[in-house]
Design an enzyme around this catalytic site. Sequence first.
Site, short mmCIF file in Angstrom:
data_model
loop_
_atom_site.label_atom_id
_atom_site.label_comp_id
_atom_site.label_asym_id
_atom_site.label_seq_id
_atom_site.Cartn_x
_atom_site.Cartn_y
_atom_site.Cartn_z
N GLY A 152 5.95 -20.44 29.41
CA GLY A 152 5.59 -21.13 28.17
C GLY A 152 6.75 -21.34 27.22
O GLY A 152 6.82 -22.37 26.54
N THR A 192 -1.24 -20.99 34.64
CA THR A 192 -2.27 -21.37 33.67
C THR A 192 -3.24 -22.27 34.39
O THR A 192 -2.82 -23.04 35.24
CB THR A 192 -1.62 -22.20 32.53
OG1 THR A 192 -0.61 -21.42 31.91
CG2 THR A 192 -2.63 -22.65 31.49
N SER A 244 -3.24 -14.71 36.60
CA SER A 244 -2.63 -15.24 35.39
C SER A 244 -3.63 -15.92 34.47
O SER A 244 -3.23 -16.61 33.53
CB SER A 244 -1.52 -16.22 35.76
OG SER A 244 -2.01 -17.18 36.65
N ARG A 265 2.84 -11.80 21.83
CA ARG A 265 3.50 -13.03 22.31
C ARG A 265 2.43 -14.09 22.60
O ARG A 265 1.42 -13.82 23.23
CB ARG A 265 4.29 -12.73 23.58
CG ARG A 265 4.96 -13.95 24.22
CD ARG A 265 4.12 -14.59 25.30
NE ARG A 265 4.87 -15.55 26.11
CZ ARG A 265 4.32 -16.34 27.01
NH1 ARG A 265 3.02 -16.29 27.24
NH2 ARG A 265 5.06 -17.18 27.72
N VAL A 266 2.68 -15.28 22.13
CA VAL A 266 1.81 -16.42 22.43
C VAL A 266 2.65 -17.44 23.16
O VAL A 266 3.78 -17.74 22.76
CB VAL A 266 1.22 -17.01 21.13
CG1 VAL A 266 0.51 -18.32 21.41
CG2 VAL A 266 0.26 -16.01 20.48
N GLY A 267 2.10 -17.99 24.25
CA GLY A 267 2.83 -18.98 25.03
C GLY A 267 2.46 -20.40 24.64
O GLY A 267 1.93 -20.66 23.55
N ASP A 268 2.71 -21.31 25.55
CA ASP A 268 2.45 -22.73 25.29
C ASP A 268 0.97 -23.08 25.30
O ASP A 268 0.54 -24.04 24.64
CB ASP A 268 3.16 -23.58 26.35
CG ASP A 268 2.68 -23.25 27.76
OD1 ASP A 268 2.69 -22.05 28.13
OD2 ASP A 268 2.26 -24.17 28.49
N THR A 297 -5.09 -19.05 29.84
CA THR A 297 -4.13 -18.19 30.55
C THR A 297 -4.14 -16.78 29.96
O THR A 297 -4.52 -16.58 28.80
CB THR A 297 -2.70 -18.77 30.43
OG1 THR A 297 -1.81 -18.02 31.25
CG2 THR A 297 -2.19 -18.71 29.00
N THR A 326 2.10 -25.89 32.75
CA THR A 326 1.97 -24.55 33.30
C THR A 326 3.37 -24.03 33.61
O THR A 326 4.30 -24.81 33.75
CB THR A 326 1.07 -24.52 34.55
OG1 THR A 326 0.98 -23.17 35.04
CG2 THR A 326 1.63 -25.40 35.66
N GLY A 327 3.48 -22.72 33.70
CA GLY A 327 4.80 -22.14 33.93
C GLY A 327 5.22 -21.33 32.72
O GLY A 327 4.39 -20.92 31.91
N1 GLY Z 1 2.11 -21.03 30.51
C1 GLY Z 1 1.53 -19.79 30.21
C2 GLY Z 1 2.38 -18.92 29.39
O1 GLY Z 1 3.59 -18.94 29.49
O2 GLY Z 1 1.83 -18.18 28.62
#
Ligand code: GLY
Length: 319
Positions: free
Chosen positions: A234, A180, A76, A208-211, A198, A231-232
């Site tokens: 996003g 992450t 990941s 797509r962009v996460g947190d 990540t 983490t987890g």
């Molecule tokens: N926490 C990483 C993501 O969801 O992209």
Amino acid sequence: MAHRLTTLCLALALASCAHRNAMPKATTKGPILIATWPFGQQATDKALLTLSSGGSPLDAIVHGIRLIEHLGCDGSVGLAGRPNAAGYSQLDACIMSGPDHGAGSVAAVEGIKHPISAARLVMEKSPHVMLVGEGARWFALEHGLESVDVSDLPAKKIAWEQARLAGLDAPDPGERGHDTIGLLLLDADGNLYGGCSTSGAGGKTPGRVGDSPILGSGLYVDNAVGAAAGTGLGENIMRYSATALIVEFMRQGLSPQAACEKMIHRIAASDPLAYDLSICFIAINKQGQTGAACSNGSFPYALTTNSTSEVHRIDAVER
Ligand code: GLY
């Protein structure tokens, strides 16, 4: 190769896994490093080594995270992470420097081996805070960062688009891994730094962009108060500006542990998913106290000082 490295990462991390739910004692003397997941211990150890070899705190953050980007622990992080729905990697990373409230971030960058270094370059060598996609890749290449060949990506993008138009569903990103590396540092001078990196949720929609690269979502550092990383999944972090709020909870007097737990409860109280969020947080305050919390399942994280380096494991917050 990536599989062998992943197995090695897990074996090393689990071999040193400390007691469940035993919260580490507070200490006021840095350096103190806390990182997400068992593989985070390799990042904290590398960061400590960087500091003891004369590297700067930002070098420590970058070297620690680069190691995980290289190893691709847990599938990941980095280019060895799980690909998106179209079969290629788009990476996210950010970095923050407490003393000057500096920040840099890259999102959905393709083919760059070390997005954390790209994020640092954005912070130090550009007037901007965040670069995305092709611009982020161009900027990283301009500054000499290592890359891999991405000439096959246009064909992959077209194939994915054709499949999408044919009505084939993309896999559910929530079920495909979304860990992450988040790394926080209180240095010997009492200054705070952090970074995260990540490959995001496996099977995510391209773009797509996460947190993780979003300041205040995947990472936040306030040198007067503390720092937090997430983490987890996003989507369940970035809708709540979670790490910025954790830092604000610490400013109001909560310990890092209580602040992380409060954030989980805050989200669960209003989110349709309740506690089924698949999110976790780590935090550290200016006094060197640390904390961690997760919504469901359990959460191993790494804690390293000059005298100890351990993986701790906490259970989900009590409901
Ligand atoms: N926490 C990483 C993501 O969801 O992209």
